[in-house]
Write an enzyme that holds these catalytic residues in place. Structure first.
Site, mmCIF file in Angstrom:
data_model
loop_
_atom_site.group_PDB
_atom_site.id
_atom_site.type_symbol
_atom_site.label_atom_id
_atom_site.label_comp_id
_atom_site.label_asym_id
_atom_site.label_seq_id
_atom_site.Cartn_x
_atom_site.Cartn_y
_atom_site.Cartn_z
ATOM 1 C CG ASP A 707 -2.163 0.901 0.955
ATOM 2 O OD1 ASP A 707 -2.098 1.726 0.022
ATOM 3 O OD2 ASP A 707 -3.157 0.805 1.700
HETATM 4 C C1 BGC Z 1 -5.035 3.314 0.110
HETATM 5 C C2 BGC Z 1 -5.135 2.348 -1.047
HETATM 6 C C3 BGC Z 1 -5.004 3.089 -2.343
HETATM 7 C C4 BGC Z 1 -3.687 3.830 -2.346
HETATM 8 C C5 BGC Z 1 -3.414 4.590 -3.620
HETATM 9 C C6 BGC Z 1 -3.826 4.218 0.014
HETATM 10 O O1 BGC Z 1 -3.923 5.281 0.898
HETATM 11 O O2 BGC Z 1 -5.032 2.618 1.321
HETATM 12 O O3 BGC Z 1 -6.363 1.665 -0.991
HETATM 13 O O4 BGC Z 1 -5.111 2.223 -3.423
HETATM 14 O O5 BGC Z 1 -3.681 4.757 -1.276
HETATM 15 O O6 BGC Z 1 -4.180 5.731 -3.698
#
Ligand code: BGC
Length: 765
Positions: A707
């Site tokens: 993530d």
């Molecule tokens: C989130 C993800 C997301 C990623 C990219 C993170 O803060 O937890 O679900 O895909 O950001 O935006």
């Protein structure tokens, strides 16, 4: 078109008929509206209140009619051309709305925004008495819209400081005033997670209630379609509505500490808790699977049989009412009492009928492997670290929700314990303290210090310069060179660079994968979801905003959900994006979790089947899907440093079971690990989870990515089998990650990561 042309040249090539755009197209918006209709759940309908006759007069109360919440916030938000709110929906469905009242709310909403009020979180306005009497003179039917917003990186509070589950004092005042004057009161719940339903379930003055969730850009129109009976509400709940937030066993410990959450309710999550633990049934207002229809169905001739290690259930569903509609047949099982404590019900199959005309009957058939009924034995009660079926009789319950499901005559009997699958103890807790059993008693779990498994890489050949210069990835694609041959030419530094995201291209704002020009490795861009393709507003591309994942799940219709996946993939492709960061399938452990709207259900089967449907749809278009957040990201507060502490059994049977189903059914191209820690080891660095379970036990062949901007150690992540660090920058979002990262991984550790990355890129268009 040349292989990877979209990635390389970012052309503008619309995908629709006659070169029209599919992004935000009428066709896709129609799928969004259809899903919103199918996911709407009718919770209450007395005195034949609904559907409303065409042209009926209504008075619409609540800021939520204007300040309609189409979906949640953060990376799950989607920028679309327009949003149809509830007021629009009612008007467009032909209802006659008492305009002065709606005008009052429109002004209050505008004023509140001017004063810095936040979308979906405005204080409910105090309606002047004259306006209520004016509305009453106009009609006897009031509709109250209640809206709730939540988003990434924050949770809802259970202490009344930020009412989410309960009504606010101002909302209560409006409800009381409306109930005092109007003979017919209808409630619309525009929410992303379970909220209090007891206030209308128990209130004789409120005759109807619809859970309209957060229905995407045409959610208001879908509400109008259902209110007026153009569409039958065929959605069914995928979570349990309990009387009070404190009734959920997860509430007590939710805010115990910012640093950890102990999942002491163990496998007794959602209905597994309420239907099992003595005294908890009464706490349920609307059970899991529940939802009414405008017509009446009879589920009859239920037949259950066993053959070839599978259970098959068939049933006839007859529409005995006067309107067309769809019913959801749900099958639950109960395993015998034995040495391992078990829930009284667990969903094992479901099927939604087609639209049945009055008088029409459909025979539905469902089947599942006997092994799906196994419990994971993490204590050695039967066989340690194995999935086991305990001896005894397995019963089946078939019906329209977990409470209504009636016992079928057939029992599946085992004369002795059967070991279904032998595993190894992985991701087990060190300090859980206690865990719940079916009787409602907690048993204590002693602290254990664990030595975690490591998975040493297989040796790989050293770097070899190629005679005749560098080979390109297209040489592999065109069959002139093996992938292993290609990998051999990459230096340690190049391998290391490829295991970190590359910067954005085109409309992307979440960076991409690959990108090494000297070797002809294109850049595959990612985009967020799951309620549509998220492209930043300033780019000017308006995509389709679909209903939130919970609402999609409430359709209980994997084919429809698959269509949503196809639409999203086409919008991604049209915009030269290759990897969609969706579906998200964490379990609804608590109604307080800020990101529930992005997730499907408290039940792993529903979650897994829905996620698999999305993945199938997406990948049918040669776009990669990314099930996330693996695993146990069930709280947003301090999400990067919070330790989810749980038994290995709860992990396997509840929290990663949906991922397992998704992996086995749909082979996703990419999986995103979560930020949080699991039993002391960060999810992204968790070798037992990623290499042991995901790749080892489930045979997952795809890519694993982190993530965004996590706080993990990159060397440990690679050792764990986590292939790519996202995004390309550090936490300050300015410093490029590759230039500062101290990566101590060996060639043997990096090559498998890069191989999986290149295998993915080779699969993409
Ligand atoms: C989130 C993800 C997301 C990623 C990219 C993170 O803060 O937890 O679900 O895909 O950001 O935006």
């Amino acid at each position: 078109m040349e292989k990877w042309a979209r990635m390389k040249y970012q052309p503008c090539i619309p995908l629709g008929k006659d070169r029209s755009c599919v992004t935000g197209s009428k066709e896709h918006i129609a799928v969004s509206r259809r899903a919103a209709c199918e996911g709407t759940v009718l919770l209450k309908n007395e005195k034949g209140t609904l559907p409303l006759a065409p042209g009926s007069r209504v008075a619409l109360f609540g800021m939520g009619q204007i300040d309609y919440v189409k979906g949640g916030g953060g990376s799950g938000d989607v920028y679309c051309e327009y949003v149809k709110n509830i007021y629009d929906g009612l008007r467009e469905s032909g209802l006659s709305v008492y305009e002065p009242l709606s005008e009052f709310y429109r002004e209050r909403v505008a004023e509140a925004y001017k004063k810095g009020g936040l979308y979906g979180r405005l204080r409910e306005a105090d309606v002047p008495k004259e306006l209520i009497s004016g509305a009453r003179a106009f009609t006897d039917t009031a509709i109250i819209a209640v809206c709730r917003f939540s988003g990434e990186n924050w949770d809802r509070k259970a202490d009344g400081s930020d009412p989410y589950f309960e009504l606010s004092a101002e909302e209560k005042k409006t409800v009381d005033a409306v109930c005092a004057d109007f003979p017919k009161v209808i409630v619309l719940l525009n929410t992303g997670a379970m909220i209090d339903t007891s206030w209308f379930a128990d209130n004789g003055n409120i005759s109807a209630a619809l859970m309209i969730w957060q229905g995407g850009m045409e959610g208001g129109l879908a509400a109008g379609d259902v209110l007026t009976g153009r569409e039958d509400p065929s959605g069914r709940l995928t979570d349990t509505c309990a009387r009070s937030i404190s009734d959920y066993p997860s509430t007590a410990g939710f805010y115990e500490s910012p640093d950890f959450v102990k999942y002491t309710e163990d496998v007794f999550v959602g209905y597994r808790y309420f239907e099992t633990v003595p005294g908890m049934k009464e706490k349920v207002v609307y059970p899991f699977g529940y939802g009414l229809s405008y017509t009446r169905f009879e589920i009859k001739n239920v037949r259950v049989s066993a053959a070839d290690e599978r259970i098959t259930v068939t049933a006839d569903v007859e529409n005995r009412g006067e309107r067309p509609g769809r019913e959801v047949v749900q099958v639950y099982f109960k395993a015998p009492e034995g040495r391992i404590t078990k829930p009284a019900r667990a969903l094992c199959a479901f099927k939604k009928t087609k639209k049945l005309a009055p008088g029409e009957t459909e025979t539905v058939e469902m089947s599942f492997p006997v092994s799906d009924m196994a419990s994971y034995d993490d204590t050695g009660a039967v066989r340690r670290s194995a999935y086991v079926l305990e001896a005894g009789e397995y019963s089946f319950f078939v019906g329209r929700n977990v409470r209504d499901a009636a016992e079928a005559g057939f029992k599946y009997a085992l004369s002795e314990n059967v070991t279904v699958r032998v595993c190894e103890e992985l991701c087990a807790p060190e300090r859980l303290g206690r865990r719940l059993t079916a009787s409602g008693e907690y048993i204590s779990v002693p602290d254990v210090k664990r030595v975690r498994r490591t998975y040493p890489p297989a040796p790989v050949p050293g770097q070899k310069e190629r005679e005749g210069g560098r080979a390109l990835l297209s040489d592999v694609w065109e069959g002139r060179l093996t992938l292993d041959g290609f990998l051999e030419q990459l230096s340690l530094e190049e391998l290391r660079r490829l295991t970190v995201a590359c910067g954005p291209r085109g409309v992307a704002n979440t960076d991409g994968l690959g990108d090494m020009k000297e070797y002809g490795i294109p850049a595959a861009m990612t985009a967020d979801g799951p309620a549509g393709i998220r492209i930043k507003r300033q780019v000017g591309v308006a995509t389709t905003a679909f209903p939130i994942a919970t609402m999609l799940a409430c359709t209980w219709d994997p084919e429809l959900v698959e269509r949503v996946g196809v639409c999203c993939a086409r919008e991604a492709k049209e915009n030269n994006l290759s990897v969609w960061l969706a579906p998200a399938l964490n379990i609804h452990r608590s109604p307080l979790c800020g990101r529930n709207f992005e997730y499907y259900s408290e039940d792993p089967l529903v979650s897994g089947r829905m996620a698999a449907a999305i993945v199938r749809g997406v990948q049918s278009q040669n776009i990669a899907a990314t099930p996330k957040h693996f695993a146990c990201n069930n709280k947003e507060t301090n999400r990067k440093e919070s330790d989810s502490v749980l038994s290995e059994r709860a992990l396997r049977e509840i929290y990663i079971r949906g991922f397992e189903i998704c992996v086995r059914e749909s082979a996703p191209d990419v999986i995103m690990t979560s930020y949080n820690i699991i039993n002391g080891v960060r999810a992204s660095e968790n070798a037992e989870l990623i290499t042991g379970i995901l790749r080892g036990e489930w045979g997952y062949r795809g890519l694993v990515i982190t993530d965004w901007w996590n706080t993990a150690d990159r060397t440990a992540e690679v050792k764990a089998g986590n292939d790519i660090r996202m995004p390309s920058t550090m936490n300050d979002r300015k410093t490029p990650f590759v230039d500062v990262v101290e990566n101590k991984n060996t060639r043997a550790e990096l090559v498998p990561c890069v191989r999986r990355l290149l295998e993915l890129i080779l699969r993409l268009d």
